[in-house]
Design a protein around this motif. Sequence first.
Motif, PDB file in Angstrom:
ATOM      1  N   PRO A  56       0.819  -1.235   0.000  1.00  0.00           N
ATOM      2  CA  PRO A  56       0.000   0.000   0.000  1.00  0.00           C
ATOM      3  C   PRO A  56       0.846   1.277   0.000  1.00  0.00           C
ATOM      4  N   VAL A  57       1.941   1.248   0.732  1.00  0.00           N
ATOM      5  CA  VAL A  57       2.819   2.423   0.783  1.00  0.00           C
ATOM      6  C   VAL A  57       3.443   2.668  -0.589  1.00  0.00           C
ATOM      7  N   LEU A  58       3.904   1.600  -1.228  1.00  0.00           N
ATOM      8  CA  LEU A  58       4.510   1.740  -2.553  1.00  0.00           C
ATOM      9  C   LEU A  58       3.499   2.219  -3.585  1.00  0.00           C
ATOM     10  N   SER A  59       2.279   1.710  -3.523  1.00  0.00           N
ATOM     11  CA  SER A  59       1.241   2.146  -4.466  1.00  0.00           C
ATOM     12  C   SER A  59       0.956   3.632  -4.318  1.00  0.00           C
ATOM     13  N   LYS A  60       0.882   4.087  -3.086  1.00  0.00           N
ATOM     14  CA  LYS A  60       0.607   5.503  -2.829  1.00  0.00           C
ATOM     15  C   LYS A  60       1.769   6.372  -3.316  1.00  0.00           C
ATOM     16  N   LEU A  61       2.994   5.931  -3.018  1.00  0.00           N
ATOM     17  CA  LEU A  61       4.158   6.701  -3.467  1.00  0.00           C
ATOM     18  C   LEU A  61       4.284   6.713  -4.986  1.00  0.00           C
ATOM     19  N   ALA A  62       3.936   5.612  -5.648  1.00  0.00           N
ATOM     20  CA  ALA A  62       4.035   5.545  -7.109  1.00  0.00           C
ATOM     21  C   ALA A  62       3.136   6.577  -7.778  1.00  0.00           C
ATOM     22  N   VAL A  63       2.027   6.874  -7.136  1.00  0.00           N
ATOM     23  CA  VAL A  63       1.085   7.850  -7.703  1.00  0.00           C
ATOM     24  C   VAL A  63       1.454   9.275  -7.285  1.00  0.00           C
ATOM     25  N   ASN A  64       1.813   9.454  -6.014  1.00  0.00           N
ATOM     26  CA  ASN A  64       1.984  10.809  -5.473  1.00  0.00           C
ATOM     27  C   ASN A  64       3.390  11.378  -5.576  1.00  0.00           C
ATOM     28  N   ASP A  65       4.419  10.574  -5.417  1.00  0.00           N
ATOM     29  CA  ASP A  65       5.784  11.095  -5.365  1.00  0.00           C
ATOM     30  C   ASP A  65       6.748  10.101  -6.020  1.00  0.00           C
ATOM     31  N   LYS A  66       6.934  10.250  -7.320  1.00  0.00           N
ATOM     32  CA  LYS A  66       7.769   9.316  -8.086  1.00  0.00           C
ATOM     33  C   LYS A  66       9.225   9.325  -7.621  1.00  0.00           C
ATOM     34  N   LYS A  67       9.739  10.488  -7.261  1.00  0.00           N
ATOM     35  CA  LYS A  67      11.134  10.582  -6.847  1.00  0.00           C
ATOM     36  C   LYS A  67      11.367   9.809  -5.533  1.00  0.00           C
ATOM     37  N   LEU A  68      10.487  10.007  -4.566  1.00  0.00           N
ATOM     38  CA  LEU A  68      10.598   9.283  -3.301  1.00  0.00           C
ATOM     39  C   LEU A  68      10.361   7.787  -3.514  1.00  0.00           C
ATOM     40  N   PHE A  69       9.448   7.466  -4.432  1.00  0.00           N
ATOM     41  CA  PHE A  69       9.181   6.070  -4.770  1.00  0.00           C
ATOM     42  C   PHE A  69      10.450   5.391  -5.292  1.00  0.00           C
ATOM     43  N   MET A  70      11.138   6.023  -6.207  1.00  0.00           N
ATOM     44  CA  MET A  70      12.374   5.454  -6.757  1.00  0.00           C
ATOM     45  C   MET A  70      13.462   5.338  -5.685  1.00  0.00           C
ATOM     46  N   HIS A  71      13.527   6.327  -4.813  1.00  0.00           N
ATOM     47  CA  HIS A  71      14.509   6.282  -3.722  1.00  0.00           C
ATOM     48  C   HIS A  71      14.222   5.102  -2.785  1.00  0.00           C
ATOM     49  N   LYS A  72      12.958   4.901  -2.439  1.00  0.00           N
ATOM     50  CA  LYS A  72      12.574   3.795  -1.552  1.00  0.00           C
ATOM     51  C   LYS A  72      12.845   2.439  -2.205  1.00  0.00           C
ATOM     52  N   ILE A  73      12.589   2.351  -3.506  1.00  0.00           N
ATOM     53  CA  ILE A  73      12.853   1.100  -4.223  1.00  0.00           C
ATOM     54  C   ILE A  73      14.341   0.770  -4.186  1.00  0.00           C
ATOM     55  N   LYS A  74      15.169   1.757  -4.447  1.00  0.00           N
ATOM     56  CA  LYS A  74      16.620   1.525  -4.401  1.00  0.00           C
ATOM     57  C   LYS A  74      17.061   1.081  -3.012  1.00  0.00           C
ATOM     58  N   GLN A  75      16.529   1.725  -1.990  1.00  0.00           N
ATOM     59  CA  GLN A  75      16.872   1.338  -0.617  1.00  0.00           C
ATOM     60  C   GLN A  75      16.427  -0.086  -0.308  1.00  0.00           C
ATOM     61  N   MET A  76      15.193  -0.426  -0.703  1.00  0.00           N
ATOM     62  CA  MET A  76      14.682  -1.770  -0.412  1.00  0.00           C
ATOM     63  C   MET A  76      15.464  -2.847  -1.162  1.00  0.00           C
ATOM     64  N   LEU A  77      15.748  -2.617  -2.428  1.00  0.00           N
ATOM     65  CA  LEU A  77      16.518  -3.607  -3.187  1.00  0.00           C
ATOM     66  C   LEU A  77      17.906  -3.795  -2.598  1.00  0.00           C
ATOM     67  N   LEU A  78      18.545  -2.705  -2.253  1.00  0.00           N
ATOM     68  CA  LEU A  78      19.866  -2.790  -1.644  1.00  0.00           C
ATOM     69  C   LEU A  78      19.797  -3.525  -0.306  1.00  0.00           C
ATOM     70  N   ALA A  79      18.787  -3.222   0.505  1.00  0.00           N
ATOM     71  CA  ALA A  79      18.645  -3.885   1.800  1.00  0.00           C
ATOM     72  C   ALA A  79      18.384  -5.382   1.621  1.00  0.00           C
ATOM     73  N   PHE A  80      17.491  -5.732   0.705  1.00  0.00           N
ATOM     74  CA  PHE A  80      17.191  -7.152   0.475  1.00  0.00           C
ATOM     75  C   PHE A  80      18.432  -7.899   0.002  1.00  0.00           C
ATOM     76  N   ILE A  81      19.147  -7.311  -0.930  1.00  0.00           N
ATOM     77  CA  ILE A  81      20.329  -7.980  -1.474  1.00  0.00           C
ATOM     78  C   ILE A  81      21.425  -8.096  -0.420  1.00  0.00           C
ATOM     79  N   MET A  82      21.670  -7.024   0.315  1.00  0.00           N
ATOM     80  CA  MET A  82      22.740  -7.045   1.316  1.00  0.00           C
ATOM     81  C   MET A  82      22.409  -7.982   2.479  1.00  0.00           C
ATOM     82  N   ILE A  83      21.227  -7.822   3.060  1.00  0.00           N
ATOM     83  CA  ILE A  83      20.837  -8.665   4.201  1.00  0.00           C
ATOM     84  C   ILE A  83      20.738 -10.124   3.762  1.00  0.00           C
ATOM     85  N   GLY A  84      20.123 -10.354   2.605  1.00  0.00           N
ATOM     86  CA  GLY A  84      19.992 -11.718   2.099  1.00  0.00           C
ATOM     87  C   GLY A  84      21.331 -12.363   1.814  1.00  0.00           C
ATOM     88  N   THR A  85      22.230 -11.616   1.198  1.00  0.00           N
ATOM     89  CA  THR A  85      23.553 -12.165   0.876  1.00  0.00           C
ATOM     90  C   THR A  85      24.337 -12.467   2.137  1.00  0.00           C
TER      91      THR A  85
END
Length: 158
Positions: A56-85
Amino acid sequence: MPFYWLALIGIPILQLPIFFLAERAGQTDVGLYNAGQRLVAPIQMIIYTGITALYPVLSKLAVNDKKLFMHKIKQMLLAFIMIGTFGALAVTLMRHELVTVMFGSSYTFTANVISFQCWYMVLQSVYALTGTILSATNNQKILAKLAFCNTILSVPII
């Protein structure tokens, strides 16, 4: 329709290992798979529940704030990859000790299987996060195509 296609394509990835075990495995092979699942299943549940909670948070950000949405995606992908690895690497390095502590010395032969399942879980969590991102941005058709490619690549490996 893309979600229906996604469900149909996801069935082989989820069910084929179980069918192979049922047809070709003995009790030892089932024990190999089951021991790894006991370790991986709770972690998978936490990851998938967390990803579902983010939707729900990502859906809201995708519509309202694309820049923050992209920033959050980069953070989440980096966190998933780093923590998972790091998590999968820790399990891989300590797999024999981990198996001995959790299941006893009679299950030491499952150590490599548990390690493989942890690495596979890292890949699946990134794939699940990617699917959630595509759903949040209303790109279900791309998600269905990605799932098809995932199935084509995964089935021969399974």
